[in-house]
Design a protein around this motif. Structure first.
Motif, PDB file in Angstrom:
ATOM      1  N   ALA A 107       0.819  -1.211   0.000  1.00  0.00           N
ATOM      2  CA  ALA A 107       0.000   0.000   0.000  1.00  0.00           C
ATOM      3  C   ALA A 107       0.855   1.263   0.000  1.00  0.00           C
ATOM      4  N   ALA A 108       2.081   1.162   0.530  1.00  0.00           N
ATOM      5  CA  ALA A 108       2.955   2.335   0.631  1.00  0.00           C
ATOM      6  C   ALA A 108       3.805   2.544  -0.618  1.00  0.00           C
ATOM      7  N   THR A 109       3.750   1.601  -1.567  1.00  0.00           N
ATOM      8  CA  THR A 109       4.572   1.678  -2.770  1.00  0.00           C
ATOM      9  C   THR A 109       3.682   1.674  -4.005  1.00  0.00           C
ATOM     10  N   ARG A 110       4.287   1.970  -5.163  1.00  0.00           N
ATOM     11  CA  ARG A 110       3.480   2.101  -6.371  1.00  0.00           C
ATOM     12  C   ARG A 110       3.863   1.095  -7.461  1.00  0.00           C
ATOM     13  N   ARG A 111       5.161   0.871  -7.641  1.00  0.00           N
ATOM     14  CA  ARG A 111       5.645   0.144  -8.807  1.00  0.00           C
ATOM     15  C   ARG A 111       6.270  -1.196  -8.456  1.00  0.00           C
ATOM     16  N   ILE A 112       7.028  -1.246  -7.397  1.00  0.00           N
ATOM     17  CA  ILE A 112       7.856  -2.388  -7.051  1.00  0.00           C
ATOM     18  C   ILE A 112       7.000  -3.618  -6.744  1.00  0.00           C
ATOM     19  N   ARG A 113       7.483  -4.802  -7.160  1.00  0.00           N
ATOM     20  CA  ARG A 113       6.818  -6.041  -6.772  1.00  0.00           C
ATOM     21  C   ARG A 113       7.129  -6.304  -5.300  1.00  0.00           C
ATOM     22  N   VAL A 114       6.146  -6.801  -4.572  1.00  0.00           N
ATOM     23  CA  VAL A 114       6.326  -7.067  -3.146  1.00  0.00           C
ATOM     24  C   VAL A 114       5.968  -8.524  -2.867  1.00  0.00           C
ATOM     25  N   GLY A 115       6.680  -9.117  -1.921  1.00  0.00           N
ATOM     26  CA  GLY A 115       6.428 -10.526  -1.673  1.00  0.00           C
ATOM     27  C   GLY A 115       7.076 -11.023  -0.408  1.00  0.00           C
ATOM     28  N   THR A 116       7.130 -12.331  -0.292  1.00  0.00           N
ATOM     29  CA  THR A 116       7.661 -12.984   0.888  1.00  0.00           C
ATOM     30  C   THR A 116       8.937 -13.735   0.539  1.00  0.00           C
TER      31      THR A 116
ATOM     32  N   ASP B  93       4.597 -11.446  -5.138  1.00  0.00           N
ATOM     33  CA  ASP B  93       5.462 -12.623  -5.225  1.00  0.00           C
ATOM     34  C   ASP B  93       5.226 -13.496  -3.998  1.00  0.00           C
ATOM     35  N   LEU B  94       5.148 -14.791  -4.210  1.00  0.00           N
ATOM     36  CA  LEU B  94       5.031 -15.749  -3.103  1.00  0.00           C
ATOM     37  C   LEU B  94       6.297 -16.600  -3.062  1.00  0.00           C
ATOM     38  N   GLY B  95       7.214 -16.209  -2.186  1.00  0.00           N
ATOM     39  CA  GLY B  95       8.399 -17.005  -1.938  1.00  0.00           C
ATOM     40  C   GLY B  95       8.120 -18.001  -0.833  1.00  0.00           C
TER      41      GLY B  95
ATOM     42  N   VAL C 234       0.249 -24.756  -5.401  1.00  0.00           N
ATOM     43  CA  VAL C 234       0.150 -24.352  -6.810  1.00  0.00           C
ATOM     44  C   VAL C 234      -1.222 -24.717  -7.368  1.00  0.00           C
ATOM     45  N   GLY C 235      -1.698 -25.910  -7.025  1.00  0.00           N
ATOM     46  CA  GLY C 235      -3.002 -26.338  -7.513  1.00  0.00           C
ATOM     47  C   GLY C 235      -4.131 -25.451  -7.029  1.00  0.00           C
ATOM     48  N   PHE C 236      -4.084 -25.051  -5.757  1.00  0.00           N
ATOM     49  CA  PHE C 236      -5.122 -24.155  -5.231  1.00  0.00           C
ATOM     50  C   PHE C 236      -5.018 -22.765  -5.858  1.00  0.00           C
ATOM     51  N   LEU C 237      -3.799 -22.239  -5.989  1.00  0.00           N
ATOM     52  CA  LEU C 237      -3.633 -20.901  -6.555  1.00  0.00           C
ATOM     53  C   LEU C 237      -4.128 -20.836  -7.997  1.00  0.00           C
ATOM     54  N   ASP C 238      -3.852 -21.884  -8.757  1.00  0.00           N
ATOM     55  CA  ASP C 238      -4.143 -21.870 -10.189  1.00  0.00           C
ATOM     56  C   ASP C 238      -5.389 -22.653 -10.567  1.00  0.00           C
ATOM     57  N   ALA C 239      -6.095 -23.200  -9.553  1.00  0.00           N
ATOM     58  CA  ALA C 239      -7.275 -24.030  -9.804  1.00  0.00           C
ATOM     59  C   ALA C 239      -6.940 -25.181 -10.745  1.00  0.00           C
ATOM     60  N   THR C 240      -5.829 -25.869 -10.448  1.00  0.00           N
ATOM     61  CA  THR C 240      -5.368 -26.951 -11.320  1.00  0.00           C
ATOM     62  C   THR C 240      -5.161 -28.259 -10.558  1.00  0.00           C
ATOM     63  N   LEU C 241      -5.792 -28.413  -9.416  1.00  0.00           N
ATOM     64  CA  LEU C 241      -5.684 -29.694  -8.719  1.00  0.00           C
ATOM     65  C   LEU C 241      -6.250 -30.805  -9.607  1.00  0.00           C
ATOM     66  N   PRO C 242      -5.582 -31.954  -9.686  1.00  0.00           N
ATOM     67  CA  PRO C 242      -6.073 -33.031 -10.554  1.00  0.00           C
ATOM     68  C   PRO C 242      -7.425 -33.568 -10.093  1.00  0.00           C
ATOM     69  N   ALA C 243      -8.148 -34.142 -10.997  1.00  0.00           N
ATOM     70  CA  ALA C 243      -9.518 -34.597 -10.714  1.00  0.00           C
ATOM     71  C   ALA C 243      -9.571 -35.585  -9.556  1.00  0.00           C
TER      72      ALA C 243
ATOM     73  N   ASP D 232      -7.946 -13.809 -12.846  1.00  0.00           N
ATOM     74  CA  ASP D 232      -7.223 -14.215 -14.041  1.00  0.00           C
ATOM     75  C   ASP D 232      -5.713 -14.213 -13.841  1.00  0.00           C
ATOM     76  N   THR D 233      -5.229 -13.547 -12.805  1.00  0.00           N
ATOM     77  CA  THR D 233      -3.793 -13.504 -12.545  1.00  0.00           C
ATOM     78  C   THR D 233      -3.504 -14.151 -11.196  1.00  0.00           C
ATOM     79  N   ALA D 234      -2.242 -14.513 -10.992  1.00  0.00           N
ATOM     80  CA  ALA D 234      -1.829 -15.132  -9.735  1.00  0.00           C
ATOM     81  C   ALA D 234      -0.420 -14.659  -9.395  1.00  0.00           C
ATOM     82  N   PRO D 235      -0.041 -14.736  -8.128  1.00  0.00           N
ATOM     83  CA  PRO D 235       1.317 -14.338  -7.752  1.00  0.00           C
ATOM     84  C   PRO D 235       2.370 -15.229  -8.417  1.00  0.00           C
ATOM     85  N   GLU D 236       3.556 -14.675  -8.618  1.00  0.00           N
ATOM     86  CA  GLU D 236       4.690 -15.511  -8.977  1.00  0.00           C
ATOM     87  C   GLU D 236       5.038 -16.404  -7.786  1.00  0.00           C
ATOM     88  N   ILE D 237       5.433 -17.636  -8.052  1.00  0.00           N
ATOM     89  CA  ILE D 237       5.854 -18.550  -6.991  1.00  0.00           C
ATOM     90  C   ILE D 237       7.355 -18.802  -7.120  1.00  0.00           C
TER      91      ILE D 237
END
Length: 333
Positions: free
Chosen positions: A64-73, A102-104, A138-147, A161-166
């Motif tokens: 919230a305090a920044t504008r451009r930079i990617r932020v993550g863990t 970013d999700l580290g 990854v499966g939960f973030l991207d809705a790609t858990l196998p059947a 439509d978008t997700a954090p970088e892992i």
């Protein structure tokens, strides 16, 4: 060369943890202005020198305090948590700050073993289930858990439509190998392990298997650096981290020493030898020297990006180090 910042929210002797958190926000604002590409927050528990046990919360303030930079863990210590809950947190962050999250992910305890058991209510698994946790996340973030997955019908909200970088984080070949196998980004902690990391990074790139997330490997090298106007001043500032690392080796739980405290400390021969042995994990000097050494490490480690962690015995010299490095790399231009 893209540069980022890793911030452990250091608590300097004589200051409160609240001051450390406020300094994190202020440094993130400065990094955004200076042209750094990423700002990552680390997770540590019950350590007097480090103020942030919950980077996913502090991340919201920084974003919230920044504008451009990617932020993550750098990173969330996944063995403590439910993959679904982490996915929900980061889907919310992506909804709040789209395209900047970013999700580290790490697997270390971020503290001693007693603390690890306290955080996990006595169920810390020492990362035995880590590979499956990463797959589920990854499966939960991207809705790609196998059947056939038992939780395939569970959806992590808020969907989008978008997700954090892992990123998988590590200081050994374990996370590098897993990142290559799963087709994820990889960050190596040179500031923890100075030896052998180049082979880990090269193996990660050579064994990388493309995935739905990444079609090619992407490697980041995180380096401890202290930059000052002169090499002598950088060497003087390094005294605080020298004593801090000796404290860690001796099991002394104390804030980061000030420069006055560090220079007043007298070392016996064994302690001095230990401190010298740790200097391989530090890049220090004036701006041209630091730039040259960082670029040489990036080349040796075949790193696509660098990330800098800096801790000194006072907050102004820490910020000044980042300013000098940004200018040396012409980040703002």
């Amino acid at each position: 060369m893209r540069l980022g910042v890793l911030d452990q929210s250091p608590v300097i002797s004589g200051h409160t943890p609240a001051r450390a958190v406020a300094e994190t926000v202020a440094l993130a604002e400065a990094a955004d202005r200076l042209g750094y590409a990423r700002y990552w927050l680390a997770e540590h528990h019950a350590i007097a020198a480090l103020a942030d046990p919950c980077p996913e919360i502090l991340l919201t303030r920084v974003a919230a305090a920044t504008r451009r930079i990617r932020v993550g863990t750098g990173g969330v210590l996944l063995p403590y948590y439910s993959p679904l809950k982490v996915a929900e947190v980061f889907r919310m962050l992506e909804a709040l700050f789209p395209g900047r999250i970013d999700l580290g992910i790490g697997r270390a305890p971020g503290g001693d073993q007693v603390t690890a058991q306290a955080v996990s209510r006595g169920h810390y698994t020492f990362a035995e289930d880590f590979p499956q946790q990463v797959r589920d996340l990854v499966g939960f973030l991207d809705a790609t858990l196998p059947a056939g997955h038992p939780f395939a019908r569970v959806k992590a909200m808020p969907a989008g439509d978008t997700a954090p970088e892992i990123w998988l984080l590590g200081s050994s070949d374990y996370s590098g190998g897993l990142a290559a196998l799963l087709g994820l980004r990889f960050a190596f902690a040179h500031f923890i392990t100075a030896q052998g990391g180049d082979a880990v990074m090269q193996t990660y790139k050579s064994e990388f298997m493309p995935s739905a997330r990444e079609d090619a490997p992407h490697a980041l090298l995180c380096v401890f650096a202290i930059c000052a106007e002169t090499g002598a001043e950088a060497e003087r500032l390094a005294a605080s981290i020298d004593l801090r690392r000796l404290h860690m080796a001796l099991g002394v739980d104390a804030p980061v020493p000030t420069l006055a405290e560090a220079t007043a400390r007298k070392y016996d021969e064994r302690e001095a030898a230990y401190i010298r042995s740790q200097r391989a994990r530090v890049v220090l000097g004036d701006p041209p020297t630091v730039r040259t050494r960082l670029l040489a490490l990036a080349q040796k480690f075949v790193a696509d990006e660098l990330m800098i962690i800096t801790i000194t015995g006072d907050y102004p010299s820490r910020r000044r180090s980042y300013e000098l490095i940004a200018d040396a790399f012409q980040l703002g231009r």
